[in-house]
Design an enzyme around this catalytic site. Sequence first.
Site, mmCIF file in Angstrom:
data_model
loop_
_atom_site.group_PDB
_atom_site.id
_atom_site.type_symbol
_atom_site.label_atom_id
_atom_site.label_comp_id
_atom_site.label_asym_id
_atom_site.label_seq_id
_atom_site.Cartn_x
_atom_site.Cartn_y
_atom_site.Cartn_z
ATOM 1 N N HIS A 12 14.311 12.038 63.712
ATOM 2 C CA HIS A 12 12.921 11.559 63.702
ATOM 3 C C HIS A 12 12.727 10.685 62.454
ATOM 4 O O HIS A 12 13.292 10.986 61.406
ATOM 5 C CB HIS A 12 11.931 12.738 63.680
ATOM 6 C CG HIS A 12 11.996 13.567 62.433
ATOM 7 N ND1 HIS A 12 12.192 14.925 62.431
ATOM 8 C CD2 HIS A 12 11.890 13.224 61.119
ATOM 9 C CE1 HIS A 12 12.217 15.372 61.195
ATOM 10 N NE2 HIS A 12 12.041 14.364 60.367
ATOM 11 N N HIS A 59 6.057 18.371 58.403
ATOM 12 C CA HIS A 59 6.190 17.764 57.072
ATOM 13 C C HIS A 59 4.879 17.937 56.314
ATOM 14 O O HIS A 59 4.168 16.964 56.065
ATOM 15 C CB HIS A 59 6.544 16.287 57.182
ATOM 16 C CG HIS A 59 7.808 15.983 57.924
ATOM 17 N ND1 HIS A 59 7.913 16.064 59.292
ATOM 18 C CD2 HIS A 59 9.028 15.601 57.487
ATOM 19 C CE1 HIS A 59 9.139 15.735 59.664
ATOM 20 N NE2 HIS A 59 9.838 15.449 58.580
ATOM 21 N N HIS A 196 19.991 11.512 55.207
ATOM 22 C CA HIS A 196 18.958 10.733 54.506
ATOM 23 C C HIS A 196 18.439 11.504 53.302
ATOM 24 O O HIS A 196 18.401 12.727 53.299
ATOM 25 C CB HIS A 196 17.811 10.295 55.418
ATOM 26 C CG HIS A 196 16.950 11.368 56.042
ATOM 27 N ND1 HIS A 196 17.441 12.417 56.786
ATOM 28 C CD2 HIS A 196 15.600 11.527 56.052
ATOM 29 C CE1 HIS A 196 16.440 13.159 57.235
ATOM 30 N NE2 HIS A 196 15.305 12.646 56.792
ATOM 31 N N GLU A 243 17.692 18.882 57.337
ATOM 32 C CA GLU A 243 16.985 18.995 58.635
ATOM 33 C C GLU A 243 17.967 19.306 59.765
ATOM 34 O O GLU A 243 17.584 19.859 60.791
ATOM 35 C CB GLU A 243 16.242 17.686 58.950
ATOM 36 C CG GLU A 243 15.002 17.449 58.107
ATOM 37 C CD GLU A 243 14.326 16.109 58.386
ATOM 38 O OE1 GLU A 243 13.202 15.921 57.915
ATOM 39 O OE2 GLU A 243 14.917 15.231 59.054
#
Length: 284
Positions: A12, A59, A196, A243
Amino acid sequence: MARITAGVGCSHVPAIGVAMDTGNTKDAYWEPCFDGFEKSREWMKKANPDVVFLVYNDHCTAFDASCIPTFALGCAAEFHPADEGWGPRPVPVVKNHQKMSSHIAQSLILDEFDITIMNEMEVDHGLTVPLSVMFGEHGVDDEWPALVIPLCVNVVQYPPPTGNRCFNLGKAIRRAIESYEEDLNVVIFGTGGMSHQLQYKRAGLINQDFDTDFLNRLTTDPVGLSKMPHVEYLREAGSEGVEMVMWHIMRGALDDEVTEVHRHYHVPASNTAVGHIILENKKS
Ligand code: DHB
Ligand code: FE
């Protein structure tokens, strides 16, 4: 009996949602990212799930530092897209299969996975972006083609659950789904990742070798992969790369042997390596 027919792994990134919502998917920057989902959308049409069981992370939208459930199951009738700063995304409200989610909550807790039950929850890009890339454009007045049961996992505040815990939760989710009497086709999504890092000195980190190995082992060595310690995600895939523990929930819910039917990898989308895989249970 309900059954899980396939699993989807999918990153995502908020900017992917913005690109879709503003009609920019054919831009030179975005086209290669979205091209890899064309086949996935065709596959979704054919797979035609009644229910998507969607493992994702919030988040600091539904939860902030005041309350941090490790696993939270969406049991509300519907989940509205949250305002993450620029107004809610113009995508459909997410509709639950409420009877099935209640059954799953009961089955998991009696199976000794003490999840949090969410009777009210907004959903952020962690949930809506995977739906958008997999189902394609859908406006506020449309409906998503499937009902969605959200499972929210804490990967924002240390400590997230281990990959092994996630893998075993996937197995418990499978037991829960297979003990539901209605004949439903369920596809499970494991979302987030891949490599990331959004903060401090290593911001912008991407590790294609690590991501490729992760995708390979998801099919061939899921148990070994699920034993990877948190520190390895942080070192190799960046702080937000953790994640990826959520993908083990999806993989644990599938057969030991699966068929990889599609894979897509694209760097970068914003600061993130976009990884995607579709795994089918072998038909019996
Ligand atoms: C980005 C990636 C994420 O996973 C996220 O939650 C927010 C932003 C990014 O690459 O911009
Ligand atoms: Fe994220």
